[in-house]
Design an enzyme around this catalytic site. Structure first.
Site, PDB file in Angstrom:
ATOM      1  N   ARG A  73       8.140 -16.033  -2.147  1.00 31.26           N
ATOM      2  CA  ARG A  73       8.366 -14.718  -1.561  1.00 31.26           C
ATOM      3  C   ARG A  73       7.148 -14.327  -0.724  1.00 31.26           C
ATOM      4  O   ARG A  73       6.143 -15.016  -0.737  1.00 31.26           O
ATOM      5  CB  ARG A  73       8.650 -13.671  -2.657  1.00 31.26           C
ATOM      6  N   GLY A  74       7.291 -13.164  -0.044  1.00 33.66           N
ATOM      7  CA  GLY A  74       6.253 -12.767   0.899  1.00 33.66           C
ATOM      8  C   GLY A  74       6.669 -13.289   2.269  1.00 33.66           C
ATOM      9  O   GLY A  74       7.064 -14.462   2.403  1.00 33.66           O
ATOM     10  N   ALA A  75       6.581 -12.436   3.280  1.00 34.27           N
ATOM     11  CA  ALA A  75       7.167 -12.777   4.580  1.00 34.27           C
ATOM     12  C   ALA A  75       6.664 -14.109   5.151  1.00 34.27           C
ATOM     13  O   ALA A  75       7.476 -14.978   5.492  1.00 34.27           O
ATOM     14  CB  ALA A  75       6.926 -11.617   5.548  1.00 34.27           C
TER      15      ALA A  75
ATOM     16  N   ARG B 243      17.223 -14.142   3.398  1.00 34.44           N
ATOM     17  CA  ARG B 243      16.785 -12.752   3.227  1.00 34.44           C
ATOM     18  C   ARG B 243      16.715 -12.129   4.622  1.00 34.44           C
ATOM     19  O   ARG B 243      16.221 -12.776   5.552  1.00 34.44           O
ATOM     20  CB  ARG B 243      15.412 -12.657   2.535  1.00 34.44           C
TER      21      ARG B 243
ATOM     22  N   GLN C 120       5.693  -7.053  -8.294  1.00 34.36           N
ATOM     23  CA  GLN C 120       4.834  -8.010  -7.581  1.00 34.36           C
ATOM     24  C   GLN C 120       3.354  -7.613  -7.685  1.00 34.36           C
ATOM     25  O   GLN C 120       2.475  -8.466  -7.616  1.00 34.36           O
ATOM     26  CB  GLN C 120       5.234  -8.097  -6.099  1.00 34.36           C
TER      27      GLN C 120
ATOM     28  N   ASP D 197       6.874  -6.859   6.542  1.00 30.99           N
ATOM     29  CA  ASP D 197       7.899  -7.887   6.693  1.00 30.99           C
ATOM     30  C   ASP D 197       8.431  -7.930   8.108  1.00 30.99           C
ATOM     31  O   ASP D 197       8.956  -8.947   8.553  1.00 30.99           O
ATOM     32  CB  ASP D 197       9.037  -7.665   5.700  1.00 30.99           C
TER      33      ASP D 197
ATOM     34  N   LYS E 237       7.418  -3.647   1.555  1.00 29.60           N
ATOM     35  CA  LYS E 237       7.958  -3.438   0.208  1.00 29.60           C
ATOM     36  C   LYS E 237       8.242  -1.964  -0.057  1.00 29.60           C
ATOM     37  O   LYS E 237       7.411  -1.109   0.251  1.00 29.60           O
ATOM     38  CB  LYS E 237       6.974  -4.001  -0.816  1.00 29.60           C
TER      39      LYS E 237
HETATM   40  O1  MRU Z   1      10.183  -8.889  -1.764  1.00 33.55           O
HETATM   41  P1  MRU Z   1       8.882  -9.557  -1.487  1.00 33.55           P
HETATM   42  O2  MRU Z   1       8.052  -9.774  -2.697  1.00 33.55           O
HETATM   43  O3  MRU Z   1       9.047 -10.797  -0.654  1.00 33.55           O
HETATM   44  O4  MRU Z   1       8.100  -8.500  -0.575  1.00 33.55           O
HETATM   45  C1  MRU Z   1       6.884  -8.855   0.000  1.00 33.55           C
HETATM   46  C2  MRU Z   1       6.239  -7.760   0.749  1.00 33.55           C
HETATM   47  O5  MRU Z   1       6.780  -6.694   0.936  1.00 33.55           O
HETATM   48  C3  MRU Z   1       4.911  -8.076   1.383  1.00 33.55           C
HETATM   49  O6  MRU Z   1       4.133  -6.908   1.481  1.00 33.55           O
HETATM   50  C4  MRU Z   1       5.135  -8.627   2.781  1.00 33.55           C
HETATM   51  O7  MRU Z   1       6.070  -9.658   2.769  1.00 33.55           O
HETATM   52  C5  MRU Z   1       3.883  -9.106   3.391  1.00 33.55           C
HETATM   53  S1  MRU Z   1       3.290 -10.584   2.604  1.00 33.55           S
HETATM   54  C6  MRU Z   1       1.872 -11.043   3.398  1.00 33.55           C
END
Ligand code: MRU
Length: 337
Positions: free
Chosen positions: A47-49, A90, A196, A237, A248
């Site tokens: 996870r994470g963009a 996603r 998270q 994201d 998030k």
């Molecule tokens: O749902 P997630 O855990 O993938 O959400 C992640 C976030 O919102 C992060 O802040 C975002 O992806 C930036 S990661 C460098």
């Protein structure tokens, strides 16, 4: 930096650290099928963009190994189908579609036989990862202009090594500050409903030996009101052309609170998270997730069976509430052209 979200397996498969099990267990999974990578992205094992873009690119390559016997047109069709399925895993992080567009273009632009296309795709996936690692480092260095010895930084969700191919974005700034000997302290919001912040960011900061304190999301207002936060750093994201930023869920509330209390809030993201084709926050697709993430947090029933739940994974912070943006190219503050 010991923490990693993903790597290549010796077999050529994608290996990911299953983040749904952290912090209790560190289990690595080997994935070499598109449907398995889609499942891992949807269920937030990875996870994470930035990390999901990299994982999708590597997972695509791993899956195409079994198509090497196909003729060129069939191989390209398999690559296209894989890209389409992964891009749809996603909807909010633009990094995922950005990475899949790169892979699709690379496949189509490579002349020669399927072995040549497969090799080029492997190099492209590695380039996406390498570039992200370099962008994280550059972001971390530019971000030092915002940090001093003793700065108290509030962050949300996880934007560190677990969310990227390098040291992270918002958390990357923290990692570089610590590397340089600055004594920073991080306020970590737990980030409901999937935690998270508490499961991942606290784990990552503990590993790095960086002082941090966890807070329930709903304590952010009183915390900022008490003057104990100097700076808020969040990820993104997708950043729209007008500067509105999806991140998030809960980021918007933090931005409102930060503005009320005069705390600067920066969105920290690589250029791969900026979407010039998206005019504004209203046009950003927001992922809606299952009710049971809210009604059964961490697998334990916390609301009567069948309770309806509102569970958007992200919200959009209007540009007007954002003090500035930290990218690999530097820090941008208003007025923007
Ligand atoms: O749902 P997630 O855990 O993938 O959400 C992640 C976030 O919102 C992060 O802040 C975002 O992806 C930036 S990661 C460098």
């Amino acid at each position: 930096m010991q923490v990693r979200a993903l790597e290549w397996a010796a077999s050529g498969a994608l290996r990911i650290l299953d983040q749904t099990l952290l912090p209790a267990e560190e289990r690595w999974l080997e994935l070499d099928r598109v449907d398995a990578v889609v499942e891992a992205i949807r269920s937030l094992r990875v996870r994470g963009a930035p990390a999901i873009g990299i994982a999708a690119a590597m997972g695509l390559v791993a899956s195409l190994r079994r198509s090497l016997i196909e003729p060129r047109e069939r191989f390209l069709a398999s690559a296209d189908a894989g890209c389409a399925a992964l891009a749809a895993a996603r909807p909010t992080a633009v990094n995922l579609t950005w990475a899949m567009d790169r892979m699709r273009r690379c496949a189509r632009a490579t002349p020669g036989d399927v072995a040549a296309i497969f090799a080029a795709l492997g190099e492209e996936a590695q380039a996406i990862w390498n570039e992200d690692r370099a962008m994280c480092r550059a972001i971390g260095e530019h971000g030092q202009a915002l940090v001093m010895d003793g700065t108290n930084i509030l962050t949300h969700c996880n934007t560190g090594a677990l969310a990227t191919g390098g040291i992270g974005t918002a958390l990357g700034i923290v990692h570089v500050a610590a590397e340089r000997g600055l004594r920073v302290h991080v306020w970590v919001s737990e980030t409901r409903p999937l935690f998270q912040g508490s499961r991942l960011t606290a784990w990552e900061l503990a590993r790095a030996g960086i002082p941090h304190t966890l807070l329930p999301d709903n304590a952010a207002a009183s915390l900022m009101g008490s003057g104990k936060v100097d700076l808020a750093l969040v990820g993104a994201d997708r950043v729209a052309r007008n500067g509105d930023a999806a991140n998030k869920v809960g980021t918007y509330a933090l931005a409102l609170i930060a503005r009320h209390h005069g705390v600067p809030l920066y969105v920290v993201a690589p250029s791969s998270s900026f979407d010039p084709a998206c005019p504004g926050g209203d046009a950003i697709p927001i992922e809606q997730r299952a009710a049971d993430e809210v009604t059964r947090p961490l697998g334990r029933q916390a609301a009567p069976e069948g309770t309806a739940a509102y569970n958007p994974a992200f919200d959009v912070t209007p540009a007007a509430l954002i003090t500035g943006y930290v990218t690999e190219n530097g820090i941008r503050t208003p007025p923007f052209d």
